[in-house]
Design a protein around this motif. Structure first.
Motif, PDB file in Angstrom:
ATOM      1  N   GLY A  64      -2.081   9.052   6.969  1.00  0.00           N
ATOM      2  CA  GLY A  64      -2.378   8.073   7.995  1.00  0.00           C
ATOM      3  C   GLY A  64      -1.150   7.621   8.762  1.00  0.00           C
ATOM      4  O   GLY A  64      -0.017   8.037   8.496  1.00  0.00           O
ATOM      5  N   TRP A 115       0.849  -1.196   0.000  1.00  0.00           N
ATOM      6  CA  TRP A 115       0.000   0.000   0.000  1.00  0.00           C
ATOM      7  C   TRP A 115       0.883   1.243   0.000  1.00  0.00           C
ATOM      8  O   TRP A 115       1.959   1.252   0.599  1.00  0.00           O
ATOM      9  CB  TRP A 115      -0.898   0.034   1.230  1.00  0.00           C
ATOM     10  N   TRP A 168      -4.387   1.687  13.804  1.00  0.00           N
ATOM     11  CA  TRP A 168      -4.487   2.610  12.683  1.00  0.00           C
ATOM     12  C   TRP A 168      -4.942   3.995  13.135  1.00  0.00           C
ATOM     13  O   TRP A 168      -5.752   4.121  14.047  1.00  0.00           O
ATOM     14  CB  TRP A 168      -5.481   2.070  11.654  1.00  0.00           C
ATOM     15  N   GLY A 208      -5.567   1.581   6.212  1.00  0.00           N
ATOM     16  CA  GLY A 208      -6.669   1.662   7.169  1.00  0.00           C
ATOM     17  C   GLY A 208      -8.020   1.654   6.490  1.00  0.00           C
ATOM     18  O   GLY A 208      -8.980   1.058   6.993  1.00  0.00           O
ATOM     19  N   ASP A 209      -8.106   2.312   5.328  1.00  0.00           N
ATOM     20  CA  ASP A 209      -9.356   2.293   4.567  1.00  0.00           C
ATOM     21  C   ASP A 209      -9.701   0.869   4.132  1.00  0.00           C
ATOM     22  O   ASP A 209     -10.871   0.461   4.174  1.00  0.00           O
ATOM     23  CB  ASP A 209      -9.246   3.193   3.333  1.00  0.00           C
ATOM     24  N   TRP A 210      -8.679   0.132   3.694  1.00  0.00           N
ATOM     25  CA  TRP A 210      -8.916  -1.248   3.248  1.00  0.00           C
ATOM     26  C   TRP A 210      -9.405  -2.106   4.411  1.00  0.00           C
ATOM     27  O   TRP A 210     -10.367  -2.879   4.261  1.00  0.00           O
ATOM     28  CB  TRP A 210      -7.650  -1.857   2.649  1.00  0.00           C
ATOM     29  N   ARG A 251      -8.151   5.503  14.723  1.00  0.00           N
ATOM     30  CA  ARG A 251      -9.191   4.878  13.906  1.00  0.00           C
ATOM     31  C   ARG A 251      -9.682   3.566  14.498  1.00  0.00           C
ATOM     32  O   ARG A 251     -10.875   3.262  14.457  1.00  0.00           O
ATOM     33  CB  ARG A 251      -8.669   4.604  12.488  1.00  0.00           C
ATOM     34  N   HIS A 306      -5.714   8.257  11.516  1.00  0.00           N
ATOM     35  CA  HIS A 306      -5.659   9.341  10.535  1.00  0.00           C
ATOM     36  C   HIS A 306      -4.542  10.285  10.951  1.00  0.00           C
ATOM     37  O   HIS A 306      -4.046  10.222  12.084  1.00  0.00           O
ATOM     38  CB  HIS A 306      -6.981  10.122  10.504  1.00  0.00           C
ATOM     39  N   GLU A 347      -3.065   5.454   5.396  1.00  0.00           N
ATOM     40  CA  GLU A 347      -4.466   5.845   5.229  1.00  0.00           C
ATOM     41  C   GLU A 347      -5.172   4.864   4.288  1.00  0.00           C
ATOM     42  O   GLU A 347      -6.302   4.425   4.556  1.00  0.00           O
ATOM     43  CB  GLU A 347      -4.563   7.266   4.679  1.00  0.00           C
ATOM     44  N   ILE A 348      -4.480   4.503   3.204  1.00  0.00           N
ATOM     45  CA  ILE A 348      -5.047   3.519   2.273  1.00  0.00           C
ATOM     46  C   ILE A 348      -5.210   2.173   2.966  1.00  0.00           C
ATOM     47  O   ILE A 348      -6.236   1.488   2.814  1.00  0.00           O
ATOM     48  CB  ILE A 348      -4.153   3.394   1.024  1.00  0.00           C
ATOM     49  N   THR A 354     -10.955  -1.158   7.007  1.00  0.00           N
ATOM     50  CA  THR A 354     -12.308  -0.728   7.340  1.00  0.00           C
ATOM     51  C   THR A 354     -13.326  -1.302   6.373  1.00  0.00           C
ATOM     52  O   THR A 354     -14.342  -1.892   6.775  1.00  0.00           O
ATOM     53  CB  THR A 354     -12.392   0.810   7.337  1.00  0.00           C
ATOM     54  N   SER A 355     -13.072  -1.128   5.080  1.00  0.00           N
ATOM     55  CA  SER A 355     -14.049  -1.540   4.068  1.00  0.00           C
ATOM     56  C   SER A 355     -14.201  -3.046   3.982  1.00  0.00           C
ATOM     57  O   SER A 355     -15.220  -3.544   3.494  1.00  0.00           O
ATOM     58  CB  SER A 355     -13.670  -0.966   2.694  1.00  0.00           C
TER      59      SER A 355
END
Length: 246
Positions: free
Chosen positions: A203, A166, A195, A173-175, A235, A197, A170-171, A177-178
């Motif tokens: 991030g 990655w 994780w 952590g987004d992954w 996060r 922000h 931030e990317i 999460t999703s």
């Protein structure tokens, strides 16, 4: 849970009684959230290690006679010390571990809660290192500024990968999460990825030592230990799953 003798109280009473004492086995149990103890090595400083064994990185010492705070206890390498032989290791408030064989707590057994470890990552992407091995690698770089602005690489390399795959935390952590891996409640267990922000939008991520402590970059400009909420913009935490790592 019971035992017929308290070895540590006996040790204070007389050396002869130690030889005669027989302690019945005790098991792990839920106890206090924290406790204090006193280091007793008969003079030498006690080595604080990154994990529950003498092969783990030694990164500092505590003086004989010092008072320490125990956050949790876990089983590890069997050690013979001032208070006999035990597999119990104590996580201290500075994030390191010491053998309970050298800590006077007033009890021969477990006095604080068992350390909680994070669950396994999916078998489709098993990390080269397990949690204690990853934490050990991280402690070997304690105080280094070489990983500043490279928190994600630091975490990935701690777990034995060359990189995370990655571009930013931030990317990552987004992954998490999703895909349903991010937990937003509870204290991050030992080995979890923690994780955040940040104001730059890139991030941040660190590794949990358990009991509210993390090790990672950007602690006073270097790899260090901090509270898991010290970074701000928290996060949540996830299992140590890095699906794009190489």
């Amino acid at each position: 849970m019971w035992k017929s003798f308290n070895r540590r109280l006996i040790a204070v009473a007389s050396a002869a009684a130690i030889i005669a004492a027989v302690a019945l086995p005790t098991g792990a149990y839920a106890a206090a959230a924290s406790a204090t103890g006193t280091v007793n090595t008969a003079g030498a400083p006690l080595t604080v290690r990154s994990g529950p064994g003498t092969t783990y990185d030694s990164w500092r010492t505590v003086a004989d006679g010092a008072t320490v705070t125990l956050l949790c206890q876990t089983n590890g390498e069997s050690v013979t010390g001032t208070y006999g032989t035990t597999k119990l290791w104590d996580l201290l408030s500075n994030g390191g571990m010491v053998s309970d064989a050298y800590i006077y707590t007033g009890s021969d057994g477990q006095v604080v809660n068992s350390c909680t470890y994070v669950g396994d990552e999916p078998s489709s992407k098993t990390n080269p290192r397990a949690a204690n091995g990853a934490i050990n690698w991280a402690f070997q770089h304690y105080g280094s500024s070489a990983y500043e602005n490279l928190c994600l690489a630091f975490v990935a390399q701690s777990y034995g990968w060359g990189g995370s795959g990655w571009n930013t935390a931030e990317i990552g952590g987004d992954w998490e999460t999703s895909n349903g891996y991010l937990h937003t409640t509870g204290i991050p267990p030992r080995g979890a990825l923690v994780w955040y922000h940040n104001s730059a939008g890139s991030g941040h991520v660190a590794i949990s030592l358990g009991e509210g402590k993390v090790i990672g970059t950007s602690v006073a400009g270097a790899v260090g230990v901090a509270g898991y909420l010290d970074h701000g913009m928290y996060r949540g935490w996830s299992v140590a799953y890095l699906p794009a790592a190489w």
